[in-house]
Every structure is written in C-alpha cells, then in structure tokens.
Design a protein around this motif. Structure first.
Motif, PDB file in Angstrom:
ATOM      1  N   ARG B  11      -4.265  -3.233   2.307  1.00 49.06           N
ATOM      2  CA  ARG B  11      -3.907  -1.836   2.056  1.00 49.06           C
ATOM      3  C   ARG B  11      -2.914  -1.334   3.117  1.00 49.06           C
ATOM      4  NH1 ARG B  11      -9.188   0.386   1.685  1.00 49.06           N
ATOM      5  NH2 ARG B  11      -9.573  -0.975  -0.099  1.00 49.06           N
ATOM      6  N   SER B  12      -3.199  -1.693   4.368  1.00 46.29           N
ATOM      7  CA  SER B  12      -2.339  -1.177   5.443  1.00 46.29           C
ATOM      8  C   SER B  12      -0.933  -1.765   5.346  1.00 46.29           C
ATOM      9  CB  SER B  12      -2.954  -1.454   6.812  1.00 46.29           C
ATOM     10  OG  SER B  12      -2.832  -2.840   7.092  1.00 46.29           O
ATOM     11  N   LYS B  14       0.378  -2.406   2.503  1.00 46.04           N
ATOM     12  CA  LYS B  14       0.811  -2.026   1.143  1.00 46.04           C
ATOM     13  C   LYS B  14       1.058  -3.257   0.268  1.00 46.04           C
ATOM     14  CE  LYS B  14       2.823   2.479   2.325  1.00 46.04           C
ATOM     15  NZ  LYS B  14       1.465   2.978   2.550  1.00 46.04           N
ATOM     16  N   ARG B  15       0.162  -4.256   0.415  1.00 47.15           N
ATOM     17  CA  ARG B  15       0.256  -5.454  -0.408  1.00 47.15           C
ATOM     18  C   ARG B  15      -0.744  -5.377  -1.541  1.00 47.15           C
ATOM     19  NH1 ARG B  15      -1.852  -9.871   1.912  1.00 47.15           N
ATOM     20  NH2 ARG B  15      -2.415  -9.025   3.942  1.00 47.15           N
ATOM     21  N   THR B  16      -0.392  -5.917  -2.701  1.00 46.94           N
ATOM     22  CA  THR B  16      -1.376  -6.008  -3.782  1.00 46.94           C
ATOM     23  C   THR B  16      -1.832  -7.446  -3.994  1.00 46.94           C
ATOM     24  OG1 THR B  16       0.394  -6.152  -5.410  1.00 46.94           O
ATOM     25  CG2 THR B  16      -0.558  -3.972  -5.021  1.00 46.94           C
ATOM     26  N   GLU B 232      -2.482   1.441  -6.860  1.00 45.72           N
ATOM     27  CA  GLU B 232      -3.130   2.606  -6.265  1.00 45.72           C
ATOM     28  C   GLU B 232      -4.618   2.410  -6.429  1.00 45.72           C
ATOM     29  OE1 GLU B 232      -1.533   5.911  -8.422  1.00 45.72           O
ATOM     30  OE2 GLU B 232       0.467   5.061  -8.138  1.00 45.72           O
TER      31      GLU B 232
END
Lengths: 474, 235
Positions: B11-12, B14-16, B232
């Motif tokens: 999350r930090s 911003k990876r999925t 998200e």
C-alpha cells in the motif's frame, strides 16, 4: 434496505384498497380491467377529462389525486410517463401507501438520463422507506384476491407456487403455464429494473410465506449478489427454488441489458451459486414448469433407482435410455417380484425385467394395481415411472368412462398412499388434444405428467438432486 | 513478513501486484502450504540460502513490475551446485537489465525444487455481482485447453470444497490412474477453504493464483503464487 419490509410486503400482497394511477383508453384500460375481479376496493386516479367517462363506465371510482381517496391505500399501480413518476411517488409517500409498482419504462434500460432518473427515484423511495416494485415492470399477481397484471391470468384461486420474475412476460408465462399444469400461484411478482426492491427481497419474503411451497425465479441479473447468495442459501433448504436465468449467452446478455439494465455474471458463476445453495437450475420455461410439477406433485426422495412401466418393447428401450442418460438407475427387481409377476403377467412380446413392458395390455385396473403394487413393494426400486398410451387410453375412456374413472381414482390413491415417488409419461404422438385432456385429469388431481421420457427423467433427476443436496453434510 | 506488513508495504508503495515472496508469506500465514521461498539480494546471499535449504533449487526474479517472469528469462530451475546458483543469479539480473531495465528489482527468490506431483491450480477472482469466487482445476492442458474448472462463491463450506474438486471431469486423475497413487484430496480441500477464509478476511485481494500446486499422496504444496490487490481499498 427498506425497514420493516416483511410487514410492508404483507400489506402489498393482501391489500384492501388499490389505486391505479394514469390508466387510459389508449392502453385499453388494461390495468383497471386486470383488476376487475379484485376483492377489495379499486380506485382510479386520472386527471384527464377525456379518459374519465371510460373509467366511470367500468364502474370504477375515479379521483383526480391520490390524496383525494378517503381511506388508506395499500397498493398503487402507476402507469404514468417517466417525467410524471417522481411527482406521483411524492403523493404515495405523503399518503403512506403500502407499496407501489411502476409499469413506466424508459429508465436504466434505455439511456443515461433514464439511469439518472432511476437513481433519483430509488434514493427517494429508500429514504422514505417506500417499497417500490420499480420501474419497467408488471407488479404483482395474487389470484386469490383477484390482483392480476394481465387479463390472461386467472383469479379466485390460490396454490403453492411463488413466482419472482424480472420480466412481466415471464411472470405471466410461468403463472399461466403452471395453471395449465394443475399448479396455482400463491404470489407472483415482476420487478423489472430492481431499482429499490430486488430478487433477494422477494426471495426472503416468499421464503417465509406459508402459502408458498415452491419458488420459481426468472432473473437477468442481481444487484447485490452477496445478499442474493446468502438469502438463497437460507431459503433453498426450506423449499425448492428453481432459477431460470435469462442472458446466458453473450447475445442474451446484451438483450438483458436493454431489457432490465442488468449486468451479467457468467453462467459458470450462476451454476456455482445454484449448486452451492442447493437450488434447481432451469434453462427454459418448459424446465421451470417440469421442475415445479416434480417438486410440488412428486414425493420427496434421494433414491435414484427407478422402476419403469412402458407400453411397448421399443418404448421400454428408449425409456430406459432416457433415465440412464441423466444418471438414474433402472435396476433388476427382486426375485420375489419376478415370481409374483410370472403368476399373472402376460408376456406376449413383452419382457418383465425393468422396464416392465405391458405391450398395450393395460386394459384393467386390476393389472395396473398388481404391477404398481409390485413396484411399490420392491426393495430395489425407489421411484415408479409409468407410460400412459394416449391413443388406446383415450378410446377406452370414451367407450368405458367407468373403467377410466376407476383407473384414474386408483392412480390418484396410489400416488397418495405409496411412499415412493410416482409420475407419468404421456407421449402424445398424433393425439395432442387427447393427451391434453388426460393430462389435465391427472394433474388436476396432483399426478405429475410429462410429454416425453426425457422430460420425466430430467424432472425426477432434479428432484433427487435437490433432496440429496439438502441431505448432505455441511 | 506478516500479512499486515506485506499489505502495508504494498500500500505504501502504491503497488497492486505482490511479489512471489510477499504472496507466499501472505498465504503461509493463512495456512496454505507453500514451497519455502526466500529473498536473496546478492549472488552470495543466493548461494548461502541454497546451501541452507538444500539443492536442487530454483531462482526467480522478484519484482513488482514483472508479471511473467519466465518470459523474460527471469526463472532458472534445477540448480544443483553453489556455482550454478551464483551464475544463475547473474544471468537473471542480466536478462532483466536487458529486457526490462526500468523494473524495480527486489532481488531473486531462492526456493527448493519441489518433488514431482500432480499439478492443480487454485484461483480467486472477483465477480461483479457475487464478489470473491474460488476456482479449482487441474494444471496444464486441463485448464488451458479443456477449461475443466469449477467455481464456488466465498465463503466456502467444507462440502463446497469437497464437491468442487469432484465436479471437474479430470477428477479421476486425482484418484490415481495408470497405477499412480491417489493424491491427498483432503489437503486440497484445506487449501480451498484457507483461500476462501483469506478472501473473506482481506477484501482488498482482487486476484490470487496458486499455479501450480503440486498434490502428493500426503499433502500438497503451492509452488508459485501471485496476488493482486484492488487499486483502491474497497469498503
């Protein structure tokens, strides 16, 4: 979610006062005509002076506004244009009506403007706690109280079948088709775009409705699949739920989007849902009616060993094929049964293994009794399926009505008293009208009949699958 | 590396897409047996890990930007010595540098080569209407060509797991054909149930692939794992 929904739907399905808003001559006053046999009080709301004489002629009280009705209104049918609907709904909210159905189309199934308007209407109804059976649908059918959404439907009767259909046409086909097969409807609802109330709401309601013993659903899509899944998992063990899903193919799914604005999940997912919940999947209207008959008329069983009675050698072969093809078994009988058969059974060209081929010798009630009695007692057999030769039987019926009535009475008694499932294949051949006559006689008295061995076998297979699914451990 | 720290790290940044090492850490904590897989940042580290877990080993590049590792030369199998392992590390780094120079590379995953077994796959995806759905199938052509797979909606009950395994046409393969022993079907049921539980506990998981899982007569183990998170966090 609408608060206190069960109570509100009780009011909608058992109304004392109904108002129809906006019915008119151009529409043949079809809503008012459909409600001509309503057992309660019917009002029309119409402000157009030109439309009024026709309404008064029908003996219906017309008022200019819902607010002018001097008593509480339990159920409202709206047939107004889409731009008028929001205003009419405000009146319904102020009048504190029990529920509303809107026939009006032109919402999410058409364009962006329609989608936006549907959203607004849904928000308003939800905020007010108004059960809206929402745009683009035919509403409810409650024959016992004379509430219909089409003049082709019947009234004054009730029965064990509950129907939940996203399409008014399918609601009509299922309810009238079931009626033609000896099955009456308790409560039916067509709910179109499902802007407020959706399939799960009605499933939950009919799931606890004592009058309803089996539920047939026609669905194009669900909004809250999680909730639908949870609800189905709760209801299906209590009573059979048959799910016919429209939009199984890409072309069908496209048609569903423009019909009810529904999103489609793949058929594999729907299959998983049905299997997991122990619901019964149907692919056609014939399936729906066949399985309804099985679930209502035929005794519950998890046994797959079928004893077959056929009318000729060739029929014996293909009927065995039909049952075996769907994974049912056609086993040999016990030695005791064969010994008993040998004492009286005429074996001209016939065999008496299983199927028992009676070779058109089915000319006495006594023979029927002995054959069916042997199958009932046989430990190798779980269910009994009998072929009924239409041509010969119909001639016999004309010539000797007493024999025919006697046979019918015996079959009905057998069906009721035997602990084993019992059903009949009535292959019409060239005698369509005659078959229909016999079919009605049998089904009006609760014996399931099917026009082919395949359909008999399929229906019984679903019955076994249903009871097995709910007998399995968690 | 706990579930919480794996998810927080992704999350930090911003990876999925989780890396194989992260995916396996997540699954291991969820109770799914996975092949022991550790991250090496240097050739020396790779050789040391290999020595510790025992040869033969496999090396795979670990990068959140590389979804199909073998296509770019990011996978080396069946390494039996320290020398082979160190060389394989260098070869992978060179291949990645040549083929996908902008990829963020965490290092190389060193894992023990699993003993041969029957290949099965378990997947998790999200249906627009019904939410998380678990898939089961036999690996290889059974899935790719015959599409012989079964589905169940989360949450699965034990009987759902049992039935979805028996529902596929290839089920006799698991029961043992041509003199082979039957595989441990209860172990596969357990994996399906654990994946279902994981999906319920973490709605932010969008997709999950265990491909292949090797099924043995005693137990089963996921050889490769891939987890994709929602863009998200769903409410």
């Amino acid at each position: 979610m609408i608060p206190d929904l069960t109570h509100k739907l009780d009011r909608v399905f058992n109304p004392k006062v109904i108002a129809v808003i906006g019915d008119k001559k151009a529409n043949g006053y079809s809503w008012l005509k459909s409600l001509a046999h309503f057992t309660g009080k019917l009002y029309s709301v119409q402000i157009d002076e030109n439309e009024m004489p026709g309404i008064v002629e029908m003996g219906v009280t017309n008022v200019k506004s819902l607010m002018d009705i001097p008593e509480p209104v339990d159920f409202v049918v709206c047939a107004v244009p889409r731009k008028v609907l929001p205003r009419v709904l405000e009146d319904c909210i102020r009048k504190e009506v029990g529920g509303v159905t809107a026939f009006t189309s032109g919402f999410a199934e058409t364009d962006e403007e329609g989608k936006r308007m549907q959203q607004q209407i849904a928000e308003r109804a939800n905020a007010a706690g108004l059960p809206l059976i929402d745009p683009n649908c035919m509403g409810i059918f409650r024959p016992k109280l004379g509430i219909r959404h089409g003049v082709d439907q019947y009234y004054g009767e009730t029965g064990p079948v509950g129907v939940i259909a996203q399409s008014g046409g399918q609601a009509t086909f299922i309810t009238t088709g079931a009626r033609a097969n000896g099955l009456r409807t308790s409560k039916s609802v067509s709910f179109g775009n499902a802007a407020v109330l959706e399939a799960a709401d009605f499933l939950e309601y009919l799931g606890q409705d004592e009058e309803t013993r089996a539920i047939a659903m026609y669905i194009e899509g669900v909004r809250d699949g999680r909730r639908f899944f949870r609800t189905l998992r709760q209801v299906a063990p209590r009573k059979p739920v048959i799910i016919w899903r429209g939009g199984q193919t890409e072309d069908g799914a496209r048609a569903a989007r423009s019909h009810t604005g529904s999103l489609a999940s793949s058929m594999a997912i729907w299959d998983a849902v049905a299997r997991q919940c122990g619901a019964i999947r149907a692919d056609t209207l014939d399936d729906v009616l066949d399985y309804l008959k099985a679930m209502v008329f035929i005794k519950p069983s998890t046994g797959d060993r079928v004893g077959l009675i056929s009318m000729s050698g060739g029929q014996a072969v293909v009927t065995a094929d039909a049952f075996a093809r769907v994974g049912l078994r056609v086993p040999a009988l016990t030695e005791r049964s064969y010994a008993e058969l040998a004492s009286f059974f005429n074996v001209i060209g016939g065999s008496y293994r299983n199927p028992l081929d009676v070779s058109w010798n089915f000319n006495s009630t006594d023979l029927a009794q002995r054959l069916l009695g042997i199958l009932q007692a046989d430990e190798n057999i779980d269910a009994v399926s009998m072929e009924f030769g239409v041509g010969a039987m119909q001639r016999r019926w004309r010539r000797d009505p007493a024999f025919a009535e006697g046979l019918l009475n015996y079959l009905v008694r057998y069906k009721e008293e035997s602990p084993k499932p019992f059903f009949i294949t009535l292959f019409p051949g060239k005698w369509e009208a005659e078959a229909l006559e016999i079919r009605e006689k049998l089904q009006e008295r609760g014996i399931a009949t099917y026009p082919s061995f395949q359909r008999s076998a399929n229906a019984y297979r679903r019955l076994v699958d249903y009871y097995r699914a709910h007998a399995r451990e968690a | 590396m706990s579930q919480a720290s794996v998810l927080a790290a992704a999350r930090s940044e911003k990876r999925t897409l989780l890396t194989e090492v992260e995916s396996k850490a997540l699954l291991k904590e969820a109770g799914v047996p996975v092949v022991d897989t550790r991250l090496a940042r240097t050739r020396e580290e790779a050789a040391a890990i290999a020595k510790e877990i025992g040869y033969p080993v496999a090396l795979k590049v670990v990068s959140p930007d590389i979804a199909h590792k073998s296509d770019i030369g990011g996978v080396k199998l069946g390494l039996r010595t320290e020398k082979q392992t160190a060389k394989a590390f260098d070869d992978i780094m060179k291949a990645v540098q040549a083929r996908q120079p902008n990829a963020r590379v965490h290092g190389v995953a060193v894992q023990k080569m699993a003993r041969p077994g029957v290949e099965v796959i378990v997947g998790l995806s999200k249906d627009a209407q019904f939410g998380p759905v678990v898939m089961f199938g036999l690996g290889g052509i059974f899935v790719e060509v015959l599409k012989d797979v079964s589905f169940r909606i989360v949450p699965l009950l034990r009987r759902d797991a049992r039935e979805m395994i028996r529902e596929i046409k290839g089920f006799p393969v698991l029961q043992g054909i041509r003199g082979q022993e039957a595989v441990d079907i209860a172990a596969l049921e357990d994996i399906l149930l654990k994946v279902s539980e994981l999906a319920e506990r973490h709605p932010e998981i969008k997709e999950l692939d265990l491909n292949p899982i090797l099924a043995y007569k005693d137990g089963a183990v996921a050889v490769d794992a891939r987890v994709v998170l929602e863009g998200e966090t769903p409410s």
